[in-house]
Design an enzyme around this catalytic site. Structure first.
Site, PDB file in Angstrom:
ATOM      1  N   GLN A  98       0.856  -1.224   0.027  1.00 18.76           N
ATOM      2  CA  GLN A  98       0.157  -0.049   0.074  1.00 18.76           C
ATOM      3  C   GLN A  98       0.683   1.181  -0.019  1.00 18.76           C
ATOM      4  O   GLN A  98       0.318   2.191   0.007  1.00 18.76           O
ATOM      5  CB  GLN A  98      -0.751   0.197   1.171  1.00 18.76           C
ATOM      6  CG  GLN A  98      -1.896  -1.134   1.357  1.00 18.76           C
ATOM      7  CD  GLN A  98      -2.658  -1.221   2.597  1.00 18.76           C
ATOM      8  OE1 GLN A  98      -2.384  -0.469   3.706  1.00 18.76           O
ATOM      9  NE2 GLN A  98      -3.415  -2.512   2.524  1.00 18.76           N
ATOM     10  N   HIS A 162      -0.832  -0.184   5.759  1.00 18.67           N
ATOM     11  CA  HIS A 162      -1.331   0.758   6.745  1.00 18.67           C
ATOM     12  C   HIS A 162      -0.430   1.899   6.875  1.00 18.67           C
ATOM     13  O   HIS A 162       0.185   2.484   8.083  1.00 18.67           O
ATOM     14  CB  HIS A 162      -1.647   0.223   8.105  1.00 18.67           C
ATOM     15  CG  HIS A 162      -2.666  -1.030   7.963  1.00 18.67           C
ATOM     16  ND1 HIS A 162      -3.220  -1.679   8.995  1.00 18.67           N
ATOM     17  CD2 HIS A 162      -3.404  -1.382   7.019  1.00 18.67           C
ATOM     18  CE1 HIS A 162      -4.118  -2.470   8.515  1.00 18.67           C
ATOM     19  NE2 HIS A 162      -4.059  -2.288   7.395  1.00 18.67           N
ATOM     20  N   GLU A 255     -14.690   3.527  10.377  1.00 23.69           N
ATOM     21  CA  GLU A 255     -15.156   4.288  11.218  1.00 23.69           C
ATOM     22  C   GLU A 255     -14.999   5.876  10.697  1.00 23.69           C
ATOM     23  O   GLU A 255     -13.995   6.155  10.021  1.00 23.69           O
ATOM     24  CB  GLU A 255     -14.361   4.350  12.661  1.00 23.69           C
ATOM     25  CG  GLU A 255     -14.495   3.199  13.421  1.00 23.69           C
ATOM     26  CD  GLU A 255     -13.952   3.004  14.778  1.00 23.69           C
ATOM     27  OE1 GLU A 255     -14.096   2.111  15.449  1.00 23.69           O
ATOM     28  OE2 GLU A 255     -13.165   3.986  14.996  1.00 23.69           O
ATOM     29  N   TYR A 265      -9.117   6.458  20.452  1.00 21.22           N
ATOM     30  CA  TYR A 265     -10.234   5.767  19.506  1.00 21.22           C
ATOM     31  C   TYR A 265     -10.399   4.106  19.198  1.00 21.22           C
ATOM     32  O   TYR A 265     -11.031   3.744  18.631  1.00 21.22           O
ATOM     33  CB  TYR A 265     -10.187   6.475  18.135  1.00 21.22           C
ATOM     34  CG  TYR A 265     -10.688   7.911  18.439  1.00 21.22           C
ATOM     35  CD1 TYR A 265     -11.683   8.417  18.457  1.00 21.22           C
ATOM     36  CD2 TYR A 265      -9.510   8.990  18.794  1.00 21.22           C
ATOM     37  CE1 TYR A 265     -12.046   9.711  18.876  1.00 21.22           C
ATOM     38  CE2 TYR A 265      -9.705  10.127  19.067  1.00 21.22           C
ATOM     39  CZ  TYR A 265     -11.148  10.620  19.142  1.00 21.22           C
ATOM     40  OH  TYR A 265     -11.420  11.645  19.428  1.00 21.22           O
ATOM     41  N   TYR A 276     -10.167 -10.723  10.176  1.00 21.21           N
ATOM     42  CA  TYR A 276     -10.449 -11.431   8.879  1.00 21.21           C
ATOM     43  C   TYR A 276     -10.741 -13.040   9.126  1.00 21.21           C
ATOM     44  O   TYR A 276     -11.331 -13.502   8.415  1.00 21.21           O
ATOM     45  CB  TYR A 276      -9.298 -11.204   8.090  1.00 21.21           C
ATOM     46  CG  TYR A 276      -9.006  -9.726   7.425  1.00 21.21           C
ATOM     47  CD1 TYR A 276     -10.032  -9.181   6.786  1.00 21.21           C
ATOM     48  CD2 TYR A 276      -8.001  -8.866   7.862  1.00 21.21           C
ATOM     49  CE1 TYR A 276     -10.054  -7.722   6.589  1.00 21.21           C
ATOM     50  CE2 TYR A 276      -7.854  -7.858   7.576  1.00 21.21           C
ATOM     51  CZ  TYR A 276      -8.880  -7.156   7.086  1.00 21.21           C
ATOM     52  OH  TYR A 276      -8.777  -5.647   6.407  1.00 21.21           O
TER      53      TYR A 276
END
Length: 385
Positions: A98, A162, A255, A265, A276
């Protein structure tokens, strides 16, 4: 559902025949707008440019052109539908998984300073991690000048996911941006780790005043909030300067949050999703000391970006959240009322254009979308007439 409007068959027969002939001989590059219904009105979607490789972020330049990042490591200008050559002068990147070139944001004084900000994954000791840069775009739009690394996360690893990481510029000029927990969940709860955090720095890279750990030393001074899994969208509502993020859950649990200084959070202690594997996450959906999201999705839609609609073109959507989604290939519009209610999700363009990575409101009130594909596109959404 895609549809088109058609003239009546009798009155417009000759005109329709002439139009058909003209369209048959028109250049193949001419692209007609697609027309879609919404709850309130019809919209048109027009392709501005194609041939982009996994574009990640778009901004509108002062003259109406667009600047776009491509994750494999290119920064380009799009003007009059033409995609220019890559701009030179980018930092050394880690491109994989990513990671790569991620967000671009224009300094509020860009029209005179030519200054912009970039986030990217870069190589370093231990692997790779997220960094933030400033630079100036030269007047010929060919290269970046004065490239400066303002920030790099404090712990690089060899994981490829991430990285976050979009940028929001506050009214005081300070920068908010997010970094995911880099695939290692517990990092999101460590106040001495930049991973899993919203960061807040000044334009020259120092911790911003008001950060929760800047004075007490109980955490890193750049950290604003913790407990974030992978915040890939961030925006500041220009009506009241409230910060909002959208972040990926696991199997469910995406979210929308409104991160506040020093708040947590929850990831991976609480979540509305599951691993998963199907296993439960943490202690459940709520626990003391952890903030609840404003809104969540289960199953996941894989949100790539968040914007708040303020514009003249769609006054019915004033204040709505707009979320670009990768998994279901859609744009989610969620009403956000003056009393703080977040409700009434509407899903647009589902499956029509591919994975939607970025969404921006243009100065004229139209909506820009980027598709995260091998042949990525820049699209413009306008009101149908």
């Amino acid at each position: 559902m895609r549809f088109a409007s058609h003239p009546g068959s009798s009155t417009f027969a000759s005109a329709a025949l002439l139009l058909t002939t003209l369209l048959a001989t028109a250049p193949s590059s001419a692209s007609a707008a697609d027309r879609y219904p919404t709850r309130n009105f019809e919209v048109e979607v027009t392709e501005i440019a194609a041939g982009l490789e996994h574009p990640w972020a778009v901004e509108v330049l002062p003259d109406g052109a667009y600047i776009v990042t491509e994750r494999p490591g290119r920064l380009r200008i799009i003007r009059a539908g033409e995609v220019d050559k890559p701009i030179e002068g980018l930092p050394k990147l880690f491109v994989g998984g990513q990671g790569g070139l991620l967000d671009v944001a224009l300094s509020p004084d860009f029209a005179t300073s030519r200054k912009l900000y970039l986030t990217a994954s870069i190589p370093g000791t231990g692997g790779q991690g997220t960094a933030l840069f400033s630079a100036s775009l030269d007047k010929d739009e060919r290269k970046l000048e004065n490239l400066t690394q303002l920030f790099a996360m404090n712990r690089f690893t060899r994981t490829g996911q991430h990285f976050g990481s979009r940028i929001a510029i506050a009214s005081d000029g300070n920068l908010f941006f997010g970094i995911g927990e880099r695939g290692k969940m517990d990092r999101a709860q460590d106040p001495n780790d930049h991973a899993g955090s919203i960061l807040h720095i000044t334009p020259d890279g120092h911790p911003a005043p008001g950060n929760p750990f800047a004075k007490n030393g109980k955490g890193l001074p750049e950290i604003w909030s913790k407990g974030h899994r992978n915040p890939q969208g961030i925006v500041i509502d220009r009506k009241d300067d409230t910060l909002y993020t959208v972040e990926h859950g696991a199997r469910g649990g995406d979210e929308i949050n409104a991160p506040k200084a020093g708040h947590n959070y929850g990831w991976p202690v609480i979540s509305y999703g599951k691993h998963y594997s199907g296993a439960e996450i943490g202690v459940g959906q709520a626990a003391e000391g952890y903030d609840q999201p404003l809104y969540y999705w289960d199953p996941s839609i894989a949100p790539g970006a968040i914007e708040i609609y303020h514009g003249a073109m769609f006054p019915e959507w004033e204040g709505s959240f707009l979320i670009a989604a990768l998994k279901y290939k859609l744009l989610a519009r969620i009403e956000h009322t003056d009393d703080g209610a977040v409700e009434n999700e509407e899903r647009l363009f589902q499956g029509e254009y591919g994975r939607l990575r970025d969404v921006k409101v243009a100065p004229d009130g139209s909506i820009l979308l980027l598709t995260d594909e091998d042949d990525g596109k820049l699209l413009r959404v306008t009101r149908a007439h």
